[in-house]
Design a protein around this motif. Structure first.
Motif, PDB file in Angstrom:
ATOM      1  N   UNK A  50       0.831  -1.196   0.000  1.00  0.00           N
ATOM      2  CA  UNK A  50       0.000   0.000   0.000  1.00  0.00           C
ATOM      3  C   UNK A  50       0.872   1.254   0.000  1.00  0.00           C
ATOM      4  N   UNK A  51       0.279   2.377  -0.342  1.00  0.00           N
ATOM      5  CA  UNK A  51       1.032   3.626  -0.468  1.00  0.00           C
ATOM      6  C   UNK A  51       1.483   4.171   0.874  1.00  0.00           C
ATOM      7  N   UNK A  52       0.850   3.735   1.960  1.00  0.00           N
ATOM      8  CA  UNK A  52       1.220   4.223   3.289  1.00  0.00           C
ATOM      9  C   UNK A  52       0.811   3.201   4.340  1.00  0.00           C
ATOM     10  N   UNK A  53       1.376   3.380   5.525  1.00  0.00           N
ATOM     11  CA  UNK A  53       1.010   2.512   6.638  1.00  0.00           C
ATOM     12  C   UNK A  53      -0.470   2.678   6.975  1.00  0.00           C
ATOM     13  N   UNK A  54      -0.950   3.888   6.900  1.00  0.00           N
ATOM     14  CA  UNK A  54      -2.360   4.140   7.216  1.00  0.00           C
ATOM     15  C   UNK A  54      -3.277   3.418   6.236  1.00  0.00           C
ATOM     16  N   UNK A  55      -2.931   3.475   4.959  1.00  0.00           N
ATOM     17  CA  UNK A  55      -3.753   2.790   3.955  1.00  0.00           C
ATOM     18  C   UNK A  55      -3.774   1.285   4.212  1.00  0.00           C
ATOM     19  N   UNK A  56      -2.612   0.728   4.570  1.00  0.00           N
ATOM     20  CA  UNK A  56      -2.541  -0.699   4.869  1.00  0.00           C
ATOM     21  C   UNK A  56      -3.355  -1.029   6.115  1.00  0.00           C
ATOM     22  N   UNK A  57      -3.267  -0.171   7.130  1.00  0.00           N
ATOM     23  CA  UNK A  57      -4.008  -0.405   8.372  1.00  0.00           C
ATOM     24  C   UNK A  57      -5.518  -0.342   8.131  1.00  0.00           C
ATOM     25  N   UNK A  58      -5.954   0.603   7.313  1.00  0.00           N
ATOM     26  CA  UNK A  58      -7.379   0.715   7.008  1.00  0.00           C
ATOM     27  C   UNK A  58      -7.863  -0.504   6.227  1.00  0.00           C
ATOM     28  N   UNK A  59      -7.023  -0.977   5.313  1.00  0.00           N
ATOM     29  CA  UNK A  59      -7.395  -2.162   4.544  1.00  0.00           C
ATOM     30  C   UNK A  59      -7.465  -3.384   5.443  1.00  0.00           C
ATOM     31  N   UNK A  60      -6.521  -3.499   6.337  1.00  0.00           N
ATOM     32  CA  UNK A  60      -6.522  -4.627   7.269  1.00  0.00           C
ATOM     33  C   UNK A  60      -7.749  -4.604   8.163  1.00  0.00           C
ATOM     34  N   UNK A  61      -8.103  -3.414   8.616  1.00  0.00           N
ATOM     35  CA  UNK A  61      -9.278  -3.285   9.473  1.00  0.00           C
ATOM     36  C   UNK A  61     -10.540  -3.734   8.738  1.00  0.00           C
ATOM     37  N   UNK A  62     -10.587  -3.437   7.450  1.00  0.00           N
ATOM     38  CA  UNK A  62     -11.763  -3.791   6.654  1.00  0.00           C
ATOM     39  C   UNK A  62     -11.816  -5.282   6.343  1.00  0.00           C
ATOM     40  N   UNK A  63     -10.656  -5.879   6.123  1.00  0.00           N
ATOM     41  CA  UNK A  63     -10.606  -7.257   5.648  1.00  0.00           C
ATOM     42  C   UNK A  63     -10.458  -8.298   6.742  1.00  0.00           C
ATOM     43  N   UNK A  64     -10.000  -7.889   7.914  1.00  0.00           N
ATOM     44  CA  UNK A  64      -9.597  -8.865   8.928  1.00  0.00           C
ATOM     45  C   UNK A  64     -10.723  -9.596   9.646  1.00  0.00           C
ATOM     46  N   UNK A  65     -11.967  -9.139   9.647  1.00  0.00           N
ATOM     47  CA  UNK A  65     -12.981  -9.862  10.421  1.00  0.00           C
ATOM     48  C   UNK A  65     -13.115 -11.339  10.080  1.00  0.00           C
ATOM     49  N   UNK A  66     -12.691 -11.766   8.885  1.00  0.00           N
ATOM     50  CA  UNK A  66     -12.760 -13.175   8.535  1.00  0.00           C
ATOM     51  C   UNK A  66     -13.991 -13.530   7.732  1.00  0.00           C
TER      52      UNK A  66
END
Length: 423
Positions: free
Chosen positions: A120-136
């Motif tokens: 991702x372009x930034x740590x924040x973008x990666x963190x937001x993506x992880x938050x969205x995708x991580x619930x399983x």
């Protein structure tokens, strides 16, 4: 514990630009903080000074480099999906996707390995993506995917890289032999290759001279070996013994290549559930643990999975990451009696109880039948691990020799561990 107590401790290493102590709503801290220094050297000094520092009686802190990770691990991806398809799908559901790293299957180069790394372009973008995708519950192509942080890249200083004369070769066929690889890399200059170490579909090619390694890298990158187009880069060395130089009071030299492991291997860096090993590394932006770490990941255990009773003595040495277990395995494989550990203690000037183990190998009948490191430890586990590690390093320099007399051969159990050659 708050900033008034912590900041003075960390200021010993240098000037602090920013100190962030993470807090709970209750007013207690969350057990960790971020310290930013005004220059990198001071940050490195803080790690050396304060990692395992006793901040309060009996409370030791861990200090390591903090990196802004911009990469996610995505698991359970259909193996027939290509890089472009994965990137398009990720861009649909997340923002800031820069790149996708996909590795071909070791057995079928037309398929991926069931996982990918998304940059991702930034740590924040990666963190937001992880938050969205991580619930399983999030699905791609009808599959529930697995999401975790990719282990951050391991930095290797430029001075160390200037000494590297080992090439990392990936995307090999599993059937390709070490002899074939050596022959191919020797074609551009016969006799230039010292040795080759292959693990599954990747290998480390050691050269006698660095300039030959550099030349071979440009010549061999992209070449076809046994039907597979290989990728060749410089291997990244990491001191695999870590603390051993410190533990053994300089008996291991930093410049000795035999005490380095080389990173750049993507095989085994899959993160199905949880994290890979604690010693990650990368090459050219690619997530890649060390070869010795290749099997330290966790994999999902599904109901109905068939399990087979196994003895530890049927495993390979690289599957042991404890020196205590490795030493026991060594003795078993060489028909030696198991090591005996004898615990000793002393008290430091500040009143701490310090521990050390003596390791005795009963089968060794010469004067070097016991081994004791020259460092004391504060914990029982560390003392035993260090003693086993120390023993392994010393017997690794010796040869196991079966001594025969013309009329009365000694039984194998009486083998000697001896530096000298016997006839």
């Amino acid at each position: 514990m708050y900033e008034d107590e912590l900041v003075p401790v960390f200021e010993r290493a240098g000037r602090i630009y920013e100190f962030r102590l993470m807090m709970e709503f209750s007013g207690e801290n969350r057990g960790y903080a971020f310290v930013m220094y005004t220059n990198k050297d001071e940050a490195m000094l803080a790690i050396r000074m304060l990692n395992n520092y006793e901040i309060r009686p009996g409370k030791f802190i861990g200090v390591c480099v903090s990196l802004d990770n911009c990469r996610l691990f995505i698991g359970a991806i259909p193996k027939e999906k290509k890089k472009e398809e994965i990137m398009d799908e990720m861009k649909k559901v997340t923002e800031g996707v820069v790149d996708v790293i996909v590795y071909p299957s070791a057995t079928d180069k037309t398929k991926n390995r069931g996982f990918a790394f998304v940059e991702f372009e930034s740590h924040r973008a990666a963190a937001m993506a992880r938050r969205k995708l991580i619930p399983g519950t999030f699905q791609l192509w009808g599959h529930t995917i697995q999401v975790d942080w990719a282990d951050p890249e391991k930095e290797v200083d430029e001075q160390t890289m200037q000494r590297v004369k080992v090439l990392y070769v990936r995307n090999l066929m599993i059937s390709t032999a070490e002899e074939t690889i050596k022959a191919e890399f020797n074609k551009f200059k016969p006799g230039a290759v010292d040795r080759v170490k292959k693990l599954r579909d990747y290998a480390f090619v050691h050269f006698f001279q660095r300039e030959d390694a550099i030349a071979a890298m440009s010549v061999m990158n992209g070449r076809c070996i046994d039907g597979a187009n290989i990728e060749v880069t410089l291997a990244k060395p990491v001191n695999k013994e870590g603390n051993c130089r410190q533990h053994l009071n300089g008996q291991m030299g930093f410049k000795d290549e035999s005490f380095f492991t080389y990173v750049n291997n993507e095989e085994g860096c899959r993160k199905s559930i949880g994290r890979c090993s604690s010693s990650p590394a990368a090459l050219s932006g690619q997530h890649s643990p060390t070869p010795s770490e290749a099997e330290r990941c966790t994999y999902p255990f599904y109901p109905g999975t068939k399990l087979t009773p196994t003895s530890m003595y049927l495993l390979k040495p690289h599957q042991f990451h404890s020196a205590v277990i490795h030493l026991e395995y060594y003795c078993y494989k060489n028909n030696l009696a198991f090591p005996e550990y004898y615990l000793y203690s002393t008290t430091s000037q500040d009143g701490k109880v310090l521990l050390i183990y003596k390791v005795v190998l009963p089968s060794v009948v010469n004067s070097h039948s016991y081994f004791m490191p020259d460092k004391l430890c504060t914990s029982l586990e560390d003392a035993k691990e260090l003693a086993a590690q120390f023993t392994l390093m010393h017997i690794g320099e010796w040869k196991i020799t079966v001594c025969f007399h013309l009329n009365n051969p000694y039984p194998f159990s009486d083998c000697l561990l001896n530096k000298e050659r016997h006839t």
